[in-house]
Structures are given as structure tokens and as C-alpha cells.
Design a protein around this motif. Structure first.
Motif, short mmCIF file in Angstrom:
data_model
loop_
_atom_site.label_atom_id
_atom_site.label_comp_id
_atom_site.label_asym_id
_atom_site.label_seq_id
_atom_site.Cartn_x
_atom_site.Cartn_y
_atom_site.Cartn_z
N GLN A 37 19.59 -12.15 -51.24
CA GLN A 37 18.88 -12.63 -50.05
C GLN A 37 18.51 -14.10 -50.20
O GLN A 37 18.72 -14.90 -49.29
CB GLN A 37 17.63 -11.80 -49.79
N LYS A 38 17.96 -14.48 -51.35
CA LYS A 38 17.59 -15.88 -51.58
C LYS A 38 18.80 -16.80 -51.51
O LYS A 38 18.73 -17.89 -50.94
CB LYS A 38 16.90 -16.03 -52.94
N ASN A 39 19.92 -16.36 -52.10
CA ASN A 39 21.14 -17.16 -52.06
C ASN A 39 21.64 -17.32 -50.64
O ASN A 39 22.11 -18.41 -50.26
CB ASN A 39 22.24 -16.53 -52.93
N SER A 44 23.50 -23.40 -47.08
CA SER A 44 23.53 -24.18 -45.83
C SER A 44 24.81 -23.94 -45.04
O SER A 44 24.86 -24.22 -43.84
CB SER A 44 23.38 -25.68 -46.15
N THR A 45 25.85 -23.41 -45.68
CA THR A 45 27.11 -23.15 -44.97
C THR A 45 27.05 -21.84 -44.20
O THR A 45 27.84 -21.63 -43.29
CB THR A 45 28.30 -23.09 -45.94
N GLY A 46 26.16 -20.95 -44.58
CA GLY A 46 26.04 -19.66 -43.93
C GLY A 46 27.12 -18.67 -44.34
O GLY A 46 27.31 -17.64 -43.69
N LEU A 47 27.83 -18.95 -45.40
CA LEU A 47 28.93 -18.08 -45.83
C LEU A 47 28.50 -16.97 -46.77
O LEU A 47 29.24 -16.03 -46.99
CB LEU A 47 30.02 -18.92 -46.49
#
Length: 107
Positions: A37-39, A44-47
Motif C-alpha cells: 500500500q505504501k509503495n 508517482s507513475t501510478g503503476l
């Protein structure tokens, strides 16, 4: 009678070891879900997905067990995990396969 007592003692010890292993692996899964979840939040890429496939978790955490033992203990781990109100289980399509995934929804 001694033989029966020894047999029962062995069964109790075996059960306690199994329950301890289930608790230990369940705790590891919760930590993995929290990290996932934290990752996902910090990506920032949302991938990065917020969830982890149950197959991935099983194969990673129980790779040292025989298949029959692996599936038996895995069912108990999933039952334990699904009792956690901070973990959401759902199904997703991943690479064309419908799989069960788990996601941390707690704070």
C-alpha cells in the motif's frame, strides 16, 4: 496407556506448531500488504498496484513445503487473514486469469 498419552502429546505439539506457523505467516502477509500500500501511494507513475495476488503470496511464503502440506496450511492462513478487518479480499483479472487478491485498507 503410555502409548496413547505419547500419541496425544505428539498431536498437541504438532497442532501448536502448525498454529504458530499460521500466525507467523499471517503476520508476514499483513506487513507485505502494508508495504504494498505504501509503495502504491508513493509511486508517482501510478503503476504499482495496492493489492497482492494470493498465488504470489502463497508461492513466495510456502515455497519450502510439499504441495499437499502447502495447500492445507494455506487455507488456514487465508481464513485467518480474512478475519482481519484491515485486509480486503477481492477478485481481479491479472494477465487474463481471475485471481483472489488482498489489499491493506487500514491506516
Amino acid at each position: 496407556i503410555l502409548f496413547t498419552v505419547l500419541f496425544l502429546y505428539q498431536k498437541i505439539v504438532s497442532y501448536q506448531k502448525r498454529q504458530s506457523k499460521i500466525k507467523e505467516i499471517s503476520d508476514i502477509i499483513v506487513i507485505k500488504l502494508q508495504k504494498q500500500q505504501k509503495n502504491a501511494i508513493s509511486d508517482s507513475t501510478g503503476l504499482t498496484n495496492r493489492y497482492v495476488s494470493n498465488i504470489q503470496l502463497r508461492d513466495e511464503l510456502l515455497s519450502n513445503l510439499k504441495n499437499s502440506e502447502k495447500y492445507e496450511i494455506w487455507e488456514s492462513i487465508l481464513n485467518n487473514l480474512e478475519k482481519n478487518s484491515n485486509v480486503r479480499g477481492s477478485t481481479r483479472e491479472i494477465h487474463g486469469d481471475i485471481v483472489k487478491v488482498y489489499e491493506w485498507i487500514g491506516e
